[in-house]
Design a protein around this motif. Structure first.
Motif, PDB file in Angstrom:
ATOM      1  N   ASP A 151       2.100  -4.723  -9.733  1.00  0.00           N
ATOM      2  CA  ASP A 151       1.000  -5.472  -9.923  1.00  0.00           C
ATOM      3  C   ASP A 151      -0.302  -4.037 -10.105  1.00  0.00           C
ATOM      4  O   ASP A 151      -1.247  -4.425 -10.862  1.00  0.00           O
ATOM      5  CB  ASP A 151       1.000  -6.771  -9.462  1.00  0.00           C
ATOM      6  CG  ASP A 151      -0.836  -7.571 -10.085  1.00  0.00           C
ATOM      7  OD1 ASP A 151      -0.706  -7.676 -11.217  1.00  0.00           O
ATOM      8  OD2 ASP A 151      -0.722  -8.191  -9.783  1.00  0.00           O
ATOM      9  N   THR A 152       0.164  -4.439  -8.897  1.00  0.00           N
ATOM     10  CA  THR A 152      -1.573  -3.164  -8.649  1.00  0.00           C
ATOM     11  C   THR A 152      -1.399  -1.838  -9.237  1.00  0.00           C
ATOM     12  O   THR A 152      -2.366  -1.376  -9.639  1.00  0.00           O
ATOM     13  CB  THR A 152      -2.224  -3.032  -7.231  1.00  0.00           C
ATOM     14  OG1 THR A 152      -0.724  -2.293  -6.171  1.00  0.00           O
ATOM     15  CG2 THR A 152      -2.404  -4.522  -6.611  1.00  0.00           C
ATOM     16  N   THR A 159      -8.866  -7.107  -7.412  1.00  0.00           N
ATOM     17  CA  THR A 159      -7.835  -6.971  -5.719  1.00  0.00           C
ATOM     18  C   THR A 159      -8.940  -5.174  -4.800  1.00  0.00           C
ATOM     19  O   THR A 159      -9.799  -4.965  -6.433  1.00  0.00           O
ATOM     20  CB  THR A 159      -6.511  -6.485  -6.064  1.00  0.00           C
ATOM     21  OG1 THR A 159      -5.801  -6.402  -4.529  1.00  0.00           O
ATOM     22  CG2 THR A 159      -6.055  -5.231  -6.174  1.00  0.00           C
ATOM     23  N   THR A 200      -7.675 -10.986 -13.579  1.00  0.00           N
ATOM     24  CA  THR A 200      -7.346  -9.745 -12.096  1.00  0.00           C
ATOM     25  C   THR A 200      -8.238  -9.155 -11.927  1.00  0.00           C
ATOM     26  O   THR A 200      -9.448  -8.243 -11.890  1.00  0.00           O
ATOM     27  CB  THR A 200      -5.664  -8.941 -12.301  1.00  0.00           C
ATOM     28  OG1 THR A 200      -4.935  -9.410 -13.411  1.00  0.00           O
ATOM     29  CG2 THR A 200      -5.326  -8.292 -11.433  1.00  0.00           C
ATOM     30  N   HIS A 228       2.633   1.666  -3.774  1.00  0.00           N
ATOM     31  CA  HIS A 228       1.744   1.799  -4.649  1.00  0.00           C
ATOM     32  C   HIS A 228       1.008   3.418  -4.463  1.00  0.00           C
ATOM     33  O   HIS A 228       1.443   4.140  -5.667  1.00  0.00           O
ATOM     34  CB  HIS A 228       0.344   1.401  -4.138  1.00  0.00           C
ATOM     35  CG  HIS A 228      -0.331   1.037  -5.731  1.00  0.00           C
ATOM     36  ND1 HIS A 228      -0.985   0.934  -6.261  1.00  0.00           N
ATOM     37  CD2 HIS A 228      -1.007   2.882  -5.931  1.00  0.00           C
ATOM     38  CE1 HIS A 228      -2.195   1.288  -6.793  1.00  0.00           C
ATOM     39  NE2 HIS A 228      -2.592   2.467  -5.979  1.00  0.00           N
ATOM     40  N   GLU A 251      -4.769  -0.810 -12.370  1.00  0.00           N
ATOM     41  CA  GLU A 251      -5.491   0.304 -11.937  1.00  0.00           C
ATOM     42  C   GLU A 251      -5.863   0.842 -12.883  1.00  0.00           C
ATOM     43  O   GLU A 251      -6.055   1.668 -14.274  1.00  0.00           O
ATOM     44  CB  GLU A 251      -5.132   1.003 -10.880  1.00  0.00           C
ATOM     45  CG  GLU A 251      -5.647   0.553  -9.922  1.00  0.00           C
ATOM     46  CD  GLU A 251      -4.803   1.665  -8.612  1.00  0.00           C
ATOM     47  OE1 GLU A 251      -5.008   1.400  -7.234  1.00  0.00           O
ATOM     48  OE2 GLU A 251      -4.458   2.545  -8.386  1.00  0.00           O
ATOM     49  N   SER A 265      -8.441  -1.791  -4.967  1.00  0.00           N
ATOM     50  CA  SER A 265      -7.720  -1.123  -5.159  1.00  0.00           C
ATOM     51  C   SER A 265      -6.956   0.099  -4.169  1.00  0.00           C
ATOM     52  O   SER A 265      -8.264   0.551  -3.678  1.00  0.00           O
ATOM     53  CB  SER A 265      -8.367  -0.118  -6.767  1.00  0.00           C
ATOM     54  OG  SER A 265      -7.764   1.165  -6.872  1.00  0.00           O
ATOM     55  N   GLN A 271       0.903  -1.297   0.195  1.00  0.00           N
ATOM     56  CA  GLN A 271      -0.013   0.048   0.097  1.00  0.00           C
ATOM     57  C   GLN A 271       0.848   1.288  -0.066  1.00  0.00           C
ATOM     58  O   GLN A 271       0.421   2.403  -0.891  1.00  0.00           O
ATOM     59  CB  GLN A 271      -1.349   0.105   1.125  1.00  0.00           C
ATOM     60  CG  GLN A 271      -1.502   1.521   1.095  1.00  0.00           C
ATOM     61  CD  GLN A 271      -3.129   1.208   0.772  1.00  0.00           C
ATOM     62  OE1 GLN A 271      -3.758   0.119   0.538  1.00  0.00           O
ATOM     63  NE2 GLN A 271      -3.130   2.916  -0.254  1.00  0.00           N
TER      64      GLN A 271
END
Length: 371
Positions: free
Chosen positions: A235-236, A321, A319, A41, A240, A323, A38
């Motif tokens: 990856d995140t 998650t 995919t 990101h 997005e 966000s 987090q």
């Protein structure tokens, strides 16, 4: 005991970050995080992050017919490239399935650098080798080169500092690159590309120079809030921005058109491997489409979860998650094209529970250009 996993030239430097956690990623021992997914990101979205992506593959294609060879093998139009330009493209099988997605850098009209996915290095090299034509040489430079990705709104300022003011990346247009950029004592090939949805640069250097370049960038980035970032945030961030991951949004059985990458498939450039199948797919209507979905019920969609509509299975999540930027439970799903319209209500099988979701616009995040 020696690790059976491959390690990048930067592996010894991970020890400087006590919270760094490594995982097996396609046979590589790579950091999934340095201080938390987090945090990393958010740093990339608001300041900058530095990624070690030295596991990626690099091939050198040289020779008088290098352009003609790449025109035949890739979906994009290599002939449009000028020296110092790069393009995103795909390698396809004759049936339109994807061998890999890659970046093609034109150094000169008879010299190109290809950046390919780490897990596909051997397969890609063999595929290209099988299709070689006269006066074209293919060389795997993956072990000799390292790749760093500096991403985020502060990336250009950090790069300027690391290059001692001798290079201003803000003047480099997207998908252009500069060779022989001095970062510390090392020469680097710097391209304005990335995989996060943010502005940024990918920096290719000799493997032995990677540690000093990493340190120089972190030092220059300290006043700008630069942090090292791992695969989890990578990856995140790409999710997005709706950037595809091979093995999830693209594969042997998923075509570029199904993945929504038709812009990079130039059917009018002349023949290339997979062209006939892709042209037929386009003419007949693409049977499946990659869509954005948002959960209505509480639950997080995850890779390979089944997606239903009207009581029938119509696809699966590629995919998903929560966000980190938007705090919404989102996914990308490959579904029957009849159920791809915005607002269509779907159900996702989340661990045996049928939870409501709906088709929403993607990409989920688009950056606001810096003033």
């Amino acid at each position: 005991m020696e690790s059976p996993l491959k390690r990048t030239p930067l592996y010894p430097l991970y020890a400087e970050f006590p919270e760094a956690r490594c995982i097996d990623f396609g046979g590589w021992e790579l950091p999934v995080q340095f201080a938390g997914i987090q945090k990393e990101h958010e740093a990339v979205r608001t300041r900058a992050g530095l990624f070690d992506v030295s596991h990626m593959g690099e091939f050198l294609v040289t020779g008088r017919f290098a352009e003609a060879f790449l025109q035949r093998l890739t979906t994009n139009d290599v002939a449009k490239l000028q020296d110092g330009q790069a393009q995103y493209a795909l390698l396809c099988y004759p049936d339109g399935g994807v061998v890999d997605d890659l970046l093609v850098y034109r150094i000169t009209n008879d010299q190109y650098l290809l950046i390919v996915n780490a897990g596909n290095i051997a397969k890609d090299f063999e595929w290209l080798r099988e299709h070689l034509i006269g006066d074209v040489t293919l060389e795997d430079r993956s072990d000799a080169l390292a790749l760093l990705a500096l991403q985020g709104p502060e990336a250009a300022a950090i790069l300027r500092g690391a290059a001692g003011g001798g290079f201003d990346g803000s003047r480099l247009a997207p998908f252009h690159f500069a060779a022989d950029v001095l970062i510390g004592e090392a020469k680097a090939l710097v391209s304005r590309t990335g995989y996060t949805g943010e502005d940024g640069f990918e920096i290719c250097v000799a493997a032995e120079d990677a540690p000093q370049v990493w340190q120089a960038l972190l030092a220059a980035g300290k006043p700008h809030g630069l942090v090292p970032a791992g695969l989890g945030a990578r990856d995140t961030l790409r999710f997005e921005a709706r950037l595809p991951l091979y093995g999830q949004e693209l594969s042997r059985t998923i075509s570029p058109l199904e993945a929504g990458l038709g812009f990079f498939v130039k059917l009018d450039k002349g023949d290339f491997i997979g062209r006939d199948a892709l042209a037929a797919q386009k003419a007949g209507g693409v049977p499946r489409k990659l869509v954005g979905i948002e959960m209505i019920d509480r639950g997080i969609p995850r890779h390979a979860m089944a997606v239903y509509a009207d009581g029938q299975r119509i696809g699966e999540v590629t995919t998903g998650t929560q966000s980190p930027t938007l705090k919404r439970n989102l996914g990308l799903a490959l579904v029957d094209a009849r159920f791809a319209s915005l607002g269509t209500e779907l159900q996702v099988d989340v661990r045996g529970k049928m939870l409501k979701a709906q088709v929403v616009p993607a990409p989920f995040y688009k950056r606001t250009p810096k003033e």
